[in-house]
Design an enzyme around this catalytic site. Structure first.
Site, PDB file in Angstrom:
ATOM      1  N   SER A 173       0.865  -1.191   0.000  1.00 59.11           N
ATOM      2  CA  SER A 173       0.000   0.000   0.000  1.00 59.11           C
ATOM      3  C   SER A 173       0.892   1.229   0.000  1.00 59.11           C
ATOM      4  O   SER A 173       2.016   1.179   0.528  1.00 59.11           O
ATOM      5  CB  SER A 173      -0.861   0.011   1.268  1.00 59.11           C
ATOM      6  OG  SER A 173      -1.427   1.299   1.468  1.00 59.11           O
ATOM      7  N   TYR A 226      -0.921  -1.441  10.530  1.00 56.44           N
ATOM      8  CA  TYR A 226      -1.183  -1.818   9.128  1.00 56.44           C
ATOM      9  C   TYR A 226      -0.056  -1.322   8.219  1.00 56.44           C
ATOM     10  O   TYR A 226       0.488  -2.077   7.411  1.00 56.44           O
ATOM     11  CB  TYR A 226      -2.522  -1.215   8.699  1.00 56.44           C
ATOM     12  CG  TYR A 226      -2.833  -1.329   7.223  1.00 56.44           C
ATOM     13  CD1 TYR A 226      -3.316  -2.516   6.681  1.00 56.44           C
ATOM     14  CD2 TYR A 226      -2.658  -0.233   6.364  1.00 56.44           C
ATOM     15  CE1 TYR A 226      -3.614  -2.611   5.324  1.00 56.44           C
ATOM     16  CE2 TYR A 226      -2.959  -0.326   5.008  1.00 56.44           C
ATOM     17  CZ  TYR A 226      -3.435  -1.523   4.501  1.00 56.44           C
ATOM     18  OH  TYR A 226      -3.724  -1.622   3.162  1.00 56.44           O
TER      19      TYR A 226
HETATM   20  P1  NAD Z   1     -11.255  -6.138   0.317  1.00 56.11           P
HETATM   21  O1  NAD Z   1     -11.910  -6.000   1.627  1.00 56.11           O
HETATM   22  O2  NAD Z   1     -12.120  -6.288  -0.860  1.00 56.11           O
HETATM   23  O3  NAD Z   1     -10.224  -7.336   0.307  1.00 56.11           O
HETATM   24  C1  NAD Z   1      -9.546  -7.775   1.430  1.00 56.11           C
HETATM   25  C2  NAD Z   1      -9.802  -9.245   1.560  1.00 56.11           C
HETATM   26  O4  NAD Z   1      -8.912  -9.793   2.538  1.00 56.11           O
HETATM   27  C3  NAD Z   1     -11.199  -9.590   2.055  1.00 56.11           C
HETATM   28  O5  NAD Z   1     -12.109  -9.708   0.997  1.00 56.11           O
HETATM   29  C4  NAD Z   1     -10.973 -10.914   2.757  1.00 56.11           C
HETATM   30  O6  NAD Z   1     -11.374 -11.991   1.939  1.00 56.11           O
HETATM   31  C5  NAD Z   1      -9.467 -11.000   2.939  1.00 56.11           C
HETATM   32  N1  NAD Z   1      -9.148 -11.312   4.324  1.00 56.11           N
HETATM   33  C6  NAD Z   1      -9.082 -10.470   5.384  1.00 56.11           C
HETATM   34  N2  NAD Z   1      -8.802 -11.157   6.500  1.00 56.11           N
HETATM   35  C7  NAD Z   1      -8.694 -12.464   6.141  1.00 56.11           C
HETATM   36  C8  NAD Z   1      -8.436 -13.663   6.836  1.00 56.11           C
HETATM   37  N3  NAD Z   1      -8.214 -13.667   8.170  1.00 56.11           N
HETATM   38  N4  NAD Z   1      -8.431 -14.834   6.148  1.00 56.11           N
HETATM   39  C9  NAD Z   1      -8.668 -14.844   4.811  1.00 56.11           C
HETATM   40  N5  NAD Z   1      -8.904 -13.729   4.086  1.00 56.11           N
HETATM   41  C10 NAD Z   1      -8.918 -12.572   4.753  1.00 56.11           C
HETATM   42  O7  NAD Z   1     -10.316  -4.855   0.168  1.00 56.11           O
HETATM   43  P2  NAD Z   1      -9.166  -4.480  -0.889  1.00 56.11           P
HETATM   44  O8  NAD Z   1      -9.046  -3.039  -0.773  1.00 56.11           O
HETATM   45  O9  NAD Z   1      -9.398  -5.108  -2.203  1.00 56.11           O
HETATM   46  O10 NAD Z   1      -7.878  -5.110  -0.208  1.00 56.11           O
HETATM   47  C11 NAD Z   1      -6.996  -5.970  -0.896  1.00 56.11           C
HETATM   48  C12 NAD Z   1      -5.570  -5.648  -0.534  1.00 56.11           C
HETATM   49  O11 NAD Z   1      -5.254  -4.366  -1.052  1.00 56.11           O
HETATM   50  C13 NAD Z   1      -5.278  -5.615   0.955  1.00 56.11           C
HETATM   51  O12 NAD Z   1      -4.042  -6.257   1.197  1.00 56.11           O
HETATM   52  C14 NAD Z   1      -5.148  -4.130   1.239  1.00 56.11           C
HETATM   53  O13 NAD Z   1      -4.283  -3.888   2.319  1.00 56.11           O
HETATM   54  C15 NAD Z   1      -4.583  -3.627  -0.065  1.00 56.11           C
HETATM   55  N6  NAD Z   1      -4.775  -2.197  -0.296  1.00 56.11           N
HETATM   56  C16 NAD Z   1      -6.041  -1.680  -0.471  1.00 56.11           C
HETATM   57  C17 NAD Z   1      -6.189  -0.310  -0.687  1.00 56.11           C
HETATM   58  C18 NAD Z   1      -7.542   0.315  -0.873  1.00 56.11           C
HETATM   59  O14 NAD Z   1      -7.625   1.541  -0.896  1.00 56.11           O
HETATM   60  N7  NAD Z   1      -8.622  -0.408  -0.993  1.00 56.11           N
HETATM   61  C19 NAD Z   1      -5.069   0.504  -0.747  1.00 56.11           C
HETATM   62  C20 NAD Z   1      -3.801  -0.047  -0.572  1.00 56.11           C
HETATM   63  C21 NAD Z   1      -3.679  -1.403  -0.363  1.00 56.11           C
END
Ligand code: NAD
Ligand code: MG
Length: 296
Positions: A188, A201
């Site tokens: 991120s 985080y």
């Molecule tokens: P999202 O909520 O759609 O996806 C995150 C997923 O992580 C969840 O759907 C869930 O299935 C999984 N997860 C969480 N805890 C878990 C566990 N204990 N066991 C199994 N699965 C688990 O959100 P997203 O934004 O698509 O996030 C995906 C990745 O992108 C993450 O690593 C997040 O840190 C990163 N990210 C997101 C953003 C943003 O703005 N959305 C920005 C930077 C990084």
């Protein structure tokens, strides 16, 4: 309009203000307004991952869902992991991929469980007939305004989901991966610029970059590559489960493009790093952050 048509990035997808909204638990893509674009229709594949067998975590929603759909549209068969409570979102992804004529197996379970991580890799290898790419997108974040009020259990969960599962899944997967295979992890922009409300985080997201870079050096001897995608703000359930509704209404407004990314805009980054086109790319990051990333 598809992803392959030239468009103004400021106007291409929905811009704030959005309806104020919050969600509980791990959230659902289907409850978001406007609905996120994961590439179900808009992503066009051109055979860039033909024959690949891929395990994707966080595959039910957000960035992981977009990565899974993009890779399937590029010709890959996919094993899909998410939490059991997200089975409705996961089933939608499975159905989209099955309709493309690709194999999609759902393997729900909690990545904070070491035994489950081993079993997940074993089952994915069995069901897909092998493993060519390990794509780790699952992540956990919670807002804590004050370090003195955060519990050990809370801190531990962030470490377990974001870091331990990376170690457990890589350790289990590498013995099954032939030369030419690859690992893609997810960091991120907050790794470089930690928000004051989410410092545990941010620390895991920095560690993911360092760990993946080291892994790339170690696994080069086996012909396996490892790289990290660095997203900026993306329209996914992770945000309405973390922030108050009025902040979600303004989400992405203060960025240079004036909007957050849609998940589909991350899909081709995962395809590039997981697939054969990035054959000399290992130990690096690919930032998809609408000019919010750091220069160095
Ligand atoms: P999202 O909520 O759609 O996806 C995150 C997923 O992580 C969840 O759907 C869930 O299935 C999984 N997860 C969480 N805890 C878990 C566990 N204990 N066991 C199994 N699965 C688990 O959100 P997203 O934004 O698509 O996030 C995906 C990745 O992108 C993450 O690593 C997040 O840190 C990163 N990210 C997101 C953003 C943003 O703005 N959305 C920005 C930077 C990084
Ligand atoms: Mg989800």
């Amino acid at each position: 309009m598809s992803q392959l048509d030239k468009q103004d990035p400021r106007e291409q997808f929905p811009r704030p203000p959005f309806p104020a909204q919050t969600q509980q638990g791990s959230g659902l893509a289907s409850a978001m307004d406007p609905p996120p674009d994961h590439g179900e229709v808009s992503y066009l594949g051109t055979g860039r991952m033909r024959g690949y067998r891929v395990l994707v975590t966080g595959a039910d929603s957000g960035i992981g869902r977009a990565a899974a759909i993009a890779m399937a549209k590029e010709g890959a068969d996919v094993a899909l992991n998410a939490l059991p409570e997200e089975i409705d979102d996961l089933t939608e992804v499975r159905d989209v991929i099955a309709d493309l004529g690709r194999t999609a197996v759902m393997l729900p379970g909690d990545l904070t469980d070491e035994g489950f991580c081993d079993e997940l890799v074993r089952t994915a290898v069995r069901d897909l007939g092998g493993l060519d790419a390990l794509v780790l997108v699952a992540g956990h974040q919670l807002v804590h305004e004050d370090v003195t009020e955060q519990s050990t259990e809370d801190f531990d969960r962030t470490m377990k989901v974001n870091l331990y599962s990376l170690f457990w899944l890589v350790r289990a997967a590498v013995p099954h991966m032939a030369p030419g295979s690859s690992i893609v992890t997810t960091s991120s922009v907050s790794a470089y610029q930690p928000q004051d409300r989410m410092i545990d985080y941010a620390a895991t997201k920095a560690a993911i970059i360092t760990y993946t870079n080291g892994l790339a050096r170690q696994l080069a001897a086996k012909g396996i590559r490892a790289n990290t995608v660095v997203p900026g703000p993306v329209w996914t359930p992770l945000q309405p489960i973390s922030y108050p509704g009025d902040e979600i209404a303004r989400y992405g407004q203060d960025t240079p493009f004036g909007r957050p990314a849609q998940p589909v805009e991350l899909g081709s980054a995962y395809v590039y790093l997981a697939g054969p086109e990035s054959s000399y790319t290992s130990g690096t990051t690919l930032t998809v952050a609408g000019a919010t990333g750091v220069a160095l």
